[in-house]
Enzyme design. Structure first.
Site, PDB file in Angstrom:
ATOM      1  N   MET A  68      -1.480   5.141  -2.366  1.00 19.98           N
ATOM      2  CA  MET A  68      -0.995   6.122  -3.341  1.00 19.98           C
ATOM      3  C   MET A  68      -0.037   7.159  -2.747  1.00 19.98           C
ATOM      4  SD  MET A  68      -2.227   4.801  -5.980  1.00 19.98           S
ATOM      5  CE  MET A  68      -1.948   6.002  -7.274  1.00 19.98           C
ATOM      6  N   LEU A 119      11.367   2.817  -5.793  1.00 21.28           N
ATOM      7  CA  LEU A 119       9.950   2.738  -6.166  1.00 21.28           C
ATOM      8  C   LEU A 119       9.703   1.630  -7.193  1.00 21.28           C
ATOM      9  CD1 LEU A 119       7.141   4.265  -5.930  1.00 21.28           C
ATOM     10  CD2 LEU A 119       7.795   5.364  -8.072  1.00 21.28           C
ATOM     11  N   GLY A 151     -10.115  -0.359  -2.895  1.00 22.48           N
ATOM     12  CA  GLY A 151      -9.591  -1.539  -2.210  1.00 22.48           C
ATOM     13  C   GLY A 151     -10.047  -2.876  -2.775  1.00 22.48           C
ATOM     14  N   HIS A 201       1.796  -3.928  -8.598  1.00 18.26           N
ATOM     15  CA  HIS A 201       1.972  -2.811  -9.531  1.00 18.26           C
ATOM     16  C   HIS A 201       1.372  -3.205 -10.873  1.00 18.26           C
ATOM     17  CE1 HIS A 201       3.665   0.845 -11.102  1.00 18.26           C
ATOM     18  NE2 HIS A 201       4.136   0.170 -12.131  1.00 18.26           N
ATOM     19  N   THR A 261      11.088  -2.569  -1.995  1.00 16.03           N
ATOM     20  CA  THR A 261      12.385  -2.134  -1.479  1.00 16.03           C
ATOM     21  C   THR A 261      12.432  -0.614  -1.560  1.00 16.03           C
ATOM     22  OG1 THR A 261      13.373  -2.346  -3.670  1.00 16.03           O
ATOM     23  CG2 THR A 261      13.565  -4.252  -2.201  1.00 16.03           C
ATOM     24  N   LEU A 295       6.451   5.869  -0.306  1.00 17.73           N
ATOM     25  CA  LEU A 295       7.032   5.597   1.012  1.00 17.73           C
ATOM     26  C   LEU A 295       8.553   5.713   0.908  1.00 17.73           C
ATOM     27  CD1 LEU A 295       4.703   2.612   1.846  1.00 17.73           C
ATOM     28  CD2 LEU A 295       4.738   4.808   3.061  1.00 17.73           C
TER      29      LEU A 295
HETATM   30  C1  GRF Z   1      -4.437  -1.411  -8.713  1.00 18.35           C
HETATM   31  O1  GRF Z   1      -4.416  -1.331 -10.100  1.00 18.35           O
HETATM   32  C2  GRF Z   1      -3.038  -1.574  -8.200  1.00 18.35           C
HETATM   33  O2  GRF Z   1      -2.226  -2.309  -9.036  1.00 18.35           O
HETATM   34  C3  GRF Z   1      -2.559  -0.153  -8.155  1.00 18.35           C
HETATM   35  O3  GRF Z   1      -3.672   0.589  -7.710  1.00 18.35           O
HETATM   36  C4  GRF Z   1      -4.860  -0.093  -8.074  1.00 18.35           C
HETATM   37  C5  GRF Z   1      -5.660  -0.297  -6.822  1.00 18.35           C
HETATM   38  O4  GRF Z   1      -6.931  -0.785  -7.080  1.00 18.35           O
HETATM   39  N1  GRF Z   1      -1.372  -0.033  -7.365  1.00 18.35           N
HETATM   40  P1  GRF Z   1      -7.824  -1.315  -5.869  1.00 18.35           P
HETATM   41  O5  GRF Z   1      -7.929  -0.183  -4.848  1.00 18.35           O
HETATM   42  O6  GRF Z   1      -7.178  -2.527  -5.303  1.00 18.35           O
HETATM   43  O7  GRF Z   1      -9.155  -1.600  -6.497  1.00 18.35           O
END
Ligand code: GRF
Length: 198
Positions: free
Chosen positions: A91, A145, A13, A110, A142, A94
């Protein structure tokens, strides 16, 4: 009244923490919930330490029943009165069932220069392709994906000898910068629209 933001995570996070830190007294939004699909997600404890409400819905008992899992998420988000959802390393894919419920009010980060490299392993794919730059994108989520209107992008160079890990670390620095910026301008626009309609 401030716009209420819920943040969905699956891991450490770090983006979520940057979003929380950005929502200061002058921000149009405030955090209302950090929600995970994993009870042990490191980010949950860090959010709780900062006094933010946290919760989780384990996806495993739901098996293939994505709609039931998503209904459980929706119930938590509705109870928290979330206006805007930020996906930050969440992860689970949805489905439109969930996404349509928050249409136009859900953001995602992303780690690629969309529309390139939707899905997983973005950094390895960029290196393998011989790209000279990589980056990250904040967009409105949207039903497709890693698609939807782009709100912000940042580019970084791919350097000689980069591995997916070294590149990911360089991109993450930019994620931490553009996600809070995009959330702030998105919620500012939303607040102005809401005010105009009342
Ligand atoms: C990030 O690289 C984000 O772009 C991807 O997952 C990673 C999450 O990292 N969707 P974190 O949990 O915010 O450190």
């Amino acid at each position: 009244m401030k716009i209420r933001v819920a943040i969905l995570i699956s891991g450490g996070g770090s983006n979520m923490l940057k979003l929380l830190a950005s929502m200061d007294a002058d921000h149009p939004a405030e955090p209302c919930l950090v929600l995970s699909n994993k009870s042990g997600a490191g980010g949950l404890a860090k959010a709780a330490e900062r006094g933010v409400a946290t919760d989780f819905v384990d996806h495993k008992p739901y098996g293939e029943d994505r709609a039931a899992f998503e209904d459980a998420l929706i119930a938590k988000l509705e109870a928290a009165k979330a206006d805007v959802i930020c996906l930050a390393g969440f992860m689970r894919v949805l489905t439109p069932h969930f996404i349509n419920r928050f249409e136009g009010r859900m953001l995602n980060i992303h780690p690629s220069l969309l529309p390139k490299y939707k899905g997983l392993h973005t950094h390895a794919r960029a290196i393998e392709a011989g790209d000279r730059e990589a980056g990250c994108t904040v967009h409105v989520a949207t039903a497709k994906l890693d698609d939807g209107p782009i709100l912000a992008q940042a580019r970084v160079p791919i350097l000689e000898g980069d591995t997916p890990e070294t590149l990911a670390a360089r991109v993450l620095v930019q994620e931490h910068r553009i996600y809070p910026e995009a959330l702030q301008s998105f919620t500012r626009t939303l607040a102005a629209k809401t005010e105009a309609n009342t």
